[in-house]
Design a protein around this motif. Sequence first.
Motif, PDB file in Angstrom:
ATOM      1  N   GLU A 141       0.482  -1.244  -0.203  1.00 39.28           N
ATOM      2  CA  GLU A 141       0.436  -0.152  -0.212  1.00 39.28           C
ATOM      3  C   GLU A 141       1.312   1.088  -0.025  1.00 39.28           C
ATOM      4  OE1 GLU A 141      -3.754   2.013  -0.177  1.00 39.28           O
ATOM      5  OE2 GLU A 141      -2.851  -0.387  -0.276  1.00 39.28           O
ATOM      6  N   LYS A 145       0.533   4.091  -2.733  1.00 40.13           N
ATOM      7  CA  LYS A 145       0.619   5.611  -2.983  1.00 40.13           C
ATOM      8  C   LYS A 145       1.695   6.565  -3.092  1.00 40.13           C
ATOM      9  CE  LYS A 145      -2.622   4.912   1.187  1.00 40.13           C
ATOM     10  NZ  LYS A 145      -3.057   5.120   2.930  1.00 40.13           N
ATOM     11  N   SER A 149       0.988   9.436  -5.591  1.00 39.15           N
ATOM     12  CA  SER A 149       1.077   9.770  -5.563  1.00 39.15           C
ATOM     13  C   SER A 149       1.756  11.133  -6.263  1.00 39.15           C
ATOM     14  CB  SER A 149       1.091  10.984  -4.161  1.00 39.15           C
ATOM     15  OG  SER A 149       2.273  10.279  -3.823  1.00 39.15           O
TER      16      SER A 149
END
Length: 178
Positions: A141, A145, A149
């Motif tokens: 995860e 992310k 991003s």
Amino acid sequence: MKKFGIETKNGKQIVLRAPEPEDLDMLFTLENDTDMWEVSSNIIPYSRHRLEKYIIESSHDLYTDRQIRFIIHSLAPSIPIGCIDLTDIDPYNDRAEVGIAILEQYQGEGVASAALEKLCSYAKDRVHLHDLFAHVPVDNEASRKLFISAGFEHVGTLKDWLHVAEGYKDVLILQKIL
């Protein structure tokens, strides 16, 4: 001279630079972290001798090596804290894979985000790549992310791509057009 550096979201100053012999201990730690072997497809420990030889003998030519490794170096304190790579560079199709590893004690400080942002700029402006991609295990995860991003998009999933202790694991393909 313009430095190839950036400030993280937490105010830490870092630079990306070429590997030096002084980075041997940090690289030895990262390359022999068995938790990272899953994503690096490494199953054999690296010796200090082999890593030292890599640092000294690398041609530092992206067309010969088909990769560029940068050391992520903290300025305060002045120490290497990770690495970020462009690998599998394909000069014909103008693309490369991105890999990043940060020493555990420096994770969560915005170092990876800052280094990835700088690497993307370098890949576009200096190497003239058109796109970057990353393979991220479906259960990582933090890495997912990080790349999302930074503007990477999920463009596919490789089923049962990684052989792990529990069997097999899917990998997400994340891509950024520069």
